[in-house]
Scaffold this motif. Structure first.
Motif, PDB file in Angstrom:
ATOM      1  N   PRO A 217     -22.385  -1.451 -59.071  1.00  0.00           N
ATOM      2  CA  PRO A 217     -21.245  -2.248 -58.592  1.00  0.00           C
ATOM      3  C   PRO A 217     -21.032  -2.144 -57.081  1.00  0.00           C
ATOM      4  O   PRO A 217     -20.580  -3.101 -56.452  1.00  0.00           O
ATOM      5  CB  PRO A 217     -20.044  -1.696 -59.356  1.00  0.00           C
TER       6      PRO A 217
ATOM      7  N   LEU B  11     -22.055  -9.572 -52.971  1.00  0.00           N
ATOM      8  CA  LEU B  11     -21.108 -10.663 -53.209  1.00  0.00           C
ATOM      9  C   LEU B  11     -20.332 -11.007 -51.935  1.00  0.00           C
ATOM     10  O   LEU B  11     -20.144 -12.180 -51.603  1.00  0.00           O
ATOM     11  CB  LEU B  11     -20.153 -10.288 -54.337  1.00  0.00           C
ATOM     12  N   ILE B  12     -19.893  -9.984 -51.208  1.00  0.00           N
ATOM     13  CA  ILE B  12     -19.178 -10.223 -49.951  1.00  0.00           C
ATOM     14  C   ILE B  12     -20.115 -10.879 -48.941  1.00  0.00           C
ATOM     15  O   ILE B  12     -19.721 -11.793 -48.201  1.00  0.00           O
ATOM     16  CB  ILE B  12     -18.581  -8.921 -49.409  1.00  0.00           C
TER      17      ILE B  12
ATOM     18  N   LEU C 132     -21.095  -5.495 -55.095  1.00  0.00           N
ATOM     19  CA  LEU C 132     -19.924  -5.959 -54.353  1.00  0.00           C
ATOM     20  C   LEU C 132     -20.294  -6.296 -52.910  1.00  0.00           C
ATOM     21  O   LEU C 132     -19.844  -7.307 -52.360  1.00  0.00           O
ATOM     22  CB  LEU C 132     -18.823  -4.898 -54.387  1.00  0.00           C
TER      23      LEU C 132
ATOM     24  N   ALA D 277     -22.584  -0.167 -47.737  1.00  0.00           N
ATOM     25  CA  ALA D 277     -22.248   0.275 -49.092  1.00  0.00           C
ATOM     26  C   ALA D 277     -23.027   1.536 -49.465  1.00  0.00           C
ATOM     27  O   ALA D 277     -22.473   2.466 -50.062  1.00  0.00           O
ATOM     28  CB  ALA D 277     -22.538  -0.850 -50.090  1.00  0.00           C
TER      29      ALA D 277
END
Length: 159
Positions: A26, A33-34, A30, A58
């Protein structure tokens, strides 16, 4: 940089409190996705740029969350020391020790927690080690430390 508490021959027990492997899915998802949202919102940017920036951020964040190390070392005096990050505790000041199971963790960290206690808690690590102190020079009543294998930590401290 070499610390005396991390030499290979004096370490009785060591564990790093990494985040679970499944957090990486995740976390990186994430970030991707951003990056996709940035690509759609700012078409003037090269397509690869948001991914090249956000995926490493990340990864660094997940590595930073798992930077804490718990180790028990023998500094050469025969008396073990617990190291939690940069803090250390000689076994000679520990009067009692116990394992706090995952089921009792919320009680230990809740209303029963002494504000003067030294706490190193990682939510993704289930059990805790409780070390009650008797040190007239230290107002800290006890240490509560996250450890995946608290029985091994206590065995290393007592050996």
């Amino acid at each position: 940089m070499s610390d005396t508490h991390t030499t290979a021959r004096s370490v009785r027990y060591r564990e790093r409190l990494w985040v679970p492997w499944w957090w990486w899915l995740p976390g990186l998802g994430l970030a991707a996705l951003i990056a996709l949202e940035i690509n759609q919102g700012v078409p003037a940017l090269p397509l690869w740029l948001p991914y090249a920036l956000l995926l490493p951020v990340a990864a660094v964040a997940l590595l930073w969350l798992g930077r804490m190390e718990v180790s028990v070392v023998d500094p050469g005096t025969g008396n073990a020391e617990l190291w939690v990050g940069r803090a250390h505790l000689p076994a000679s000041v520990i009067t009692r020790s116990a394992t706090v199971p995952k089921s009792a963790k919320s009680a230990a960290l809740g209303r029963q927690l002494d504000p003067a206690a030294y706490v190193v808690h990682r939510a993704w690590v289930g059990p805790l080690v409780l070390l009650v102190l008797d040190d007239p020079d230290d107002p800290t009543p006890y240490w509560l430390v996250s450890a995946r294998h608290p029985d091994r930590v206590l065995a290393a401290l007592n050996s």
